[in-house]
Design a protein around this motif. Structure first.
Motif, PDB file in Angstrom:
ATOM      1  N   ARG A  98      39.910  41.467  36.906  1.00  0.00           N
ATOM      2  CA  ARG A  98      38.497  41.535  36.486  1.00  0.00           C
ATOM      3  C   ARG A  98      38.147  42.848  35.805  1.00  0.00           C
ATOM      4  O   ARG A  98      37.287  42.874  34.933  1.00  0.00           O
ATOM      5  CB  ARG A  98      37.579  41.338  37.699  1.00  0.00           C
ATOM      6  CG  ARG A  98      37.379  39.881  38.017  1.00  0.00           C
ATOM      7  CD  ARG A  98      36.229  39.682  38.994  1.00  0.00           C
ATOM      8  NE  ARG A  98      36.063  38.265  39.261  1.00  0.00           N
ATOM      9  CZ  ARG A  98      35.985  37.730  40.486  1.00  0.00           C
ATOM     10  NH1 ARG A  98      36.034  38.508  41.552  1.00  0.00           N
ATOM     11  NH2 ARG A  98      35.830  36.438  40.624  1.00  0.00           N
ATOM     12  N   THR A  99      38.805  43.927  36.195  1.00  0.00           N
ATOM     13  CA  THR A  99      38.493  45.200  35.540  1.00  0.00           C
ATOM     14  C   THR A  99      38.913  45.141  34.065  1.00  0.00           C
ATOM     15  O   THR A  99      38.314  45.777  33.218  1.00  0.00           O
ATOM     16  CB  THR A  99      39.194  46.405  36.218  1.00  0.00           C
ATOM     17  OG1 THR A  99      40.603  46.170  36.175  1.00  0.00           O
ATOM     18  CG2 THR A  99      38.743  46.596  37.646  1.00  0.00           C
ATOM     19  N   PRO A 148      36.659  40.898  32.394  1.00  0.00           N
ATOM     20  CA  PRO A 148      35.508  40.599  33.259  1.00  0.00           C
ATOM     21  C   PRO A 148      35.112  39.123  33.244  1.00  0.00           C
ATOM     22  O   PRO A 148      34.482  38.646  34.188  1.00  0.00           O
ATOM     23  CB  PRO A 148      34.384  41.458  32.671  1.00  0.00           C
ATOM     24  CG  PRO A 148      35.048  42.442  31.781  1.00  0.00           C
ATOM     25  CD  PRO A 148      36.355  41.877  31.352  1.00  0.00           C
ATOM     26  N   ASN A 149      35.487  38.396  32.193  1.00  0.00           N
ATOM     27  CA  ASN A 149      35.080  36.982  32.113  1.00  0.00           C
ATOM     28  C   ASN A 149      36.109  36.018  32.705  1.00  0.00           C
ATOM     29  O   ASN A 149      35.973  34.807  32.555  1.00  0.00           O
ATOM     30  CB  ASN A 149      34.761  36.596  30.658  1.00  0.00           C
ATOM     31  CG  ASN A 149      36.008  36.643  29.778  1.00  0.00           C
ATOM     32  OD1 ASN A 149      36.974  37.334  30.109  1.00  0.00           O
ATOM     33  ND2 ASN A 149      35.993  35.915  28.670  1.00  0.00           N
ATOM     34  N   ILE A 150      37.114  36.541  33.385  1.00  0.00           N
ATOM     35  CA  ILE A 150      38.145  35.639  33.944  1.00  0.00           C
ATOM     36  C   ILE A 150      37.527  34.723  35.004  1.00  0.00           C
ATOM     37  O   ILE A 150      36.644  35.139  35.758  1.00  0.00           O
ATOM     38  CB  ILE A 150      39.337  36.433  34.537  1.00  0.00           C
ATOM     39  CG1 ILE A 150      40.501  35.468  34.835  1.00  0.00           C
ATOM     40  CG2 ILE A 150      38.939  37.229  35.782  1.00  0.00           C
ATOM     41  CD1 ILE A 150      41.817  36.172  35.099  1.00  0.00           C
ATOM     42  N   LEU A 170      42.958  39.596  41.709  1.00  0.00           N
ATOM     43  CA  LEU A 170      41.787  39.179  40.932  1.00  0.00           C
ATOM     44  C   LEU A 170      40.907  40.388  40.610  1.00  0.00           C
ATOM     45  O   LEU A 170      40.380  40.508  39.498  1.00  0.00           O
ATOM     46  CB  LEU A 170      40.990  38.134  41.725  1.00  0.00           C
ATOM     47  CG  LEU A 170      39.758  37.569  41.043  1.00  0.00           C
ATOM     48  CD1 LEU A 170      40.110  36.889  39.722  1.00  0.00           C
ATOM     49  CD2 LEU A 170      39.038  36.577  41.968  1.00  0.00           C
ATOM     50  N   GLU A 171      40.806  41.300  41.559  1.00  0.00           N
ATOM     51  CA  GLU A 171      39.997  42.501  41.336  1.00  0.00           C
ATOM     52  C   GLU A 171      40.576  43.302  40.156  1.00  0.00           C
ATOM     53  O   GLU A 171      39.839  43.762  39.283  1.00  0.00           O
ATOM     54  CB  GLU A 171      39.973  43.373  42.603  1.00  0.00           C
ATOM     55  CG  GLU A 171      39.219  42.765  43.786  1.00  0.00           C
ATOM     56  CD  GLU A 171      40.049  41.757  44.612  1.00  0.00           C
ATOM     57  OE1 GLU A 171      41.154  41.356  44.172  1.00  0.00           O
ATOM     58  OE2 GLU A 171      39.573  41.354  45.689  1.00  0.00           O
ATOM     59  N   CYS A 226      38.411  31.620  38.075  1.00  0.00           N
ATOM     60  CA  CYS A 226      39.463  31.057  38.908  1.00  0.00           C
ATOM     61  C   CYS A 226      39.426  29.565  38.714  1.00  0.00           C
ATOM     62  O   CYS A 226      38.355  28.976  38.656  1.00  0.00           O
ATOM     63  CB  CYS A 226      39.238  31.386  40.369  1.00  0.00           C
ATOM     64  SG  CYS A 226      39.166  33.135  40.616  1.00  0.00           S
TER      65      CYS A 226
END
Ligand code: TXA
Ligand code: MG
Length: 346
Positions: free
Chosen positions: A199-200, A203-205, A195-196, A207
């Motif tokens: 996100r890079t 950024p709007n992802i 997930l990290e 879960c």
């Protein structure tokens, strides 16, 4: 009954897939059970062999990005970003499906999960087939996934045509699944692409679980990975989640039957003694005992150890819950599922 052959000839395997036969093959995540995604009889046989509910869509595998149009009608910018950055690799992007891919493959959904594995035999095989190949994890539905060809054979001997012999899967946990069909990308299943990392790039992802929590009464909560509704990854043994070795010992002292423990190496190593058929702690014996120095290593060995515990008819498996960070998020999800609890991404 079908005769199942173990082979390493990828041309033979590719011809078999093109003829509508069932072929299990190695990938870097777990072994997959392949069938031609354009052949209705092959797909029907695949669901039957796995005992898989027909409402759980299959991931379509391709050898290279150039084959995307064989499965996808359109690839959203988000999906491209993910493919550019992480593919070939342990990522599945959910995109709009093209008519080539049977509705039975996607359980009637208009979307399809697409993955390009980062494993040389898988890639070569998929290139040779040159068709979309549906490949769920090569395990009987509900059982732990397989990371070795021997385990695949254990589940499917007499039920499928070929098993391509390969190495132990390098990652050991299934791919990260991201729905890229809506304006906001949704992480449907945690995997080795973390997930990290996601996100890079995005950024709007969100879960899927967060979304459910935040919108529990809302209509928006339709997406989801249908597969997450079903029981998964469960060994026959009873699985108990613990936070530490000490916690496991409290339970072990109360029982006589064979037990297993899989966890991380503790910071303060306890006084442990090896014995022939297990390991002892203060007089308590574990039939199967593993402590890993990294979460990656724990993830790699996880499914095979669950299977080994079942082979030894171990009654109870203690799993030390791993932290919810990086690949720990994926492993923890599988640990919760192995224990019959719903994972954080469900
Ligand atoms: O690493 C992996 O992904 C392995 C290897 C063999 O590639 N495959 C795998 O497939 O894990 P399977 O069938 O065991 O899991 C597929 C997951 C399920 O949770 C399913 O619901 C989800 O992907 N999925 C597939 N197509 C989807 C779609 N169109 N929309 C949402 N979820 C989908
Ligand atoms: Mg599976």
């Amino acid at each position: 009954m079908t005769t199942t052959q173990i082979i390493d000839d990828l041309r033979l395997a590719a011809d078999a897939l093109r003829q509508g036969l069932l072929v299990a093959f190695p990938t870097e995540t777990v072994y997959g059970l392949g069938a031609d995604a354009t052949n209705p009889i092959a797909i029907q046989r695949l669901f039957a062999a796995k005992g898989r509910p027909s409402d759980n869509p299959l991931i379509v595998h391709l050898g290279e990005v150039g084959q995307l149009s064989q499965a996808a009608l359109s690839v959203s910018p988000t999906a491209w970003q993910l493919l550019d950055r992480f593919s070939p690799g342990p990522i599945t992007v959910v995109v709009e499906k093209c008519s080539n891919v049977l509705d039975s493959v996607t359980a009637g959904l208009s979307s399809v999960g697409v993955r390009i594995p980062d494993q040389s035999q898988a890639q070569e095989l998929l290139r040779l087939v040159n068709r979309p190949v549906a490949a769920p994890s090569a395990n009987l539905s509900g059982l732990p996934s397989c990371t070795t060809w021997q385990s695949v054979l254990e589940d499917f001997n007499g039920k499928i045509d070929y098993v391509v012999k390969g190495e132990v899967s390098r990652i050991g946990i299934e791919s990260t699944v991201v729905d890229c069909t809506r304006s906001q990308p949704v992480l449907l299943r945690a995997g080795a692409v973390t997930l990290e990392q996601l996100r890079t790039l995005l950024p709007n992802i969100i879960c899927w679980n967060d979304r459910v929590r935040e919108n529990s009464a809302s209509q928006l909560v339709v997406p989801s990975s249908p597969g997450l509704r079903h029981a998964h990854y469960q060994p026959k043994a009873n699985v108990r989640l613990v936070l530490s070795m000490q916690e496991a010992l409290q339970y072990v002292q109360k029982q006589e039957s064979a037990v297993a423990y899989f966890g991380l190496v503790p910071d303060d190593s306890m006084n442990q003694q090896s014995s022939e058929d297990g390991i002892s702690f203060g007089g308590m014996k574990f039939e199967l005992f593993q402590q890993f120095s990294s979460i990656e290593e724990y993830a790699r060995r996880f499914y095979e150890l669950l299977r080994e515990a079942d082979r030894r008819e171990i009654r109870e498996i203690f799993l030390q819950l791993v932290p919810d960070v990086a690949i720990g998020r994926a492993l923890r999800d599988r640990q919760l599922r192995a224990a019959g609890k719903e994972g954080p991404s469900n």
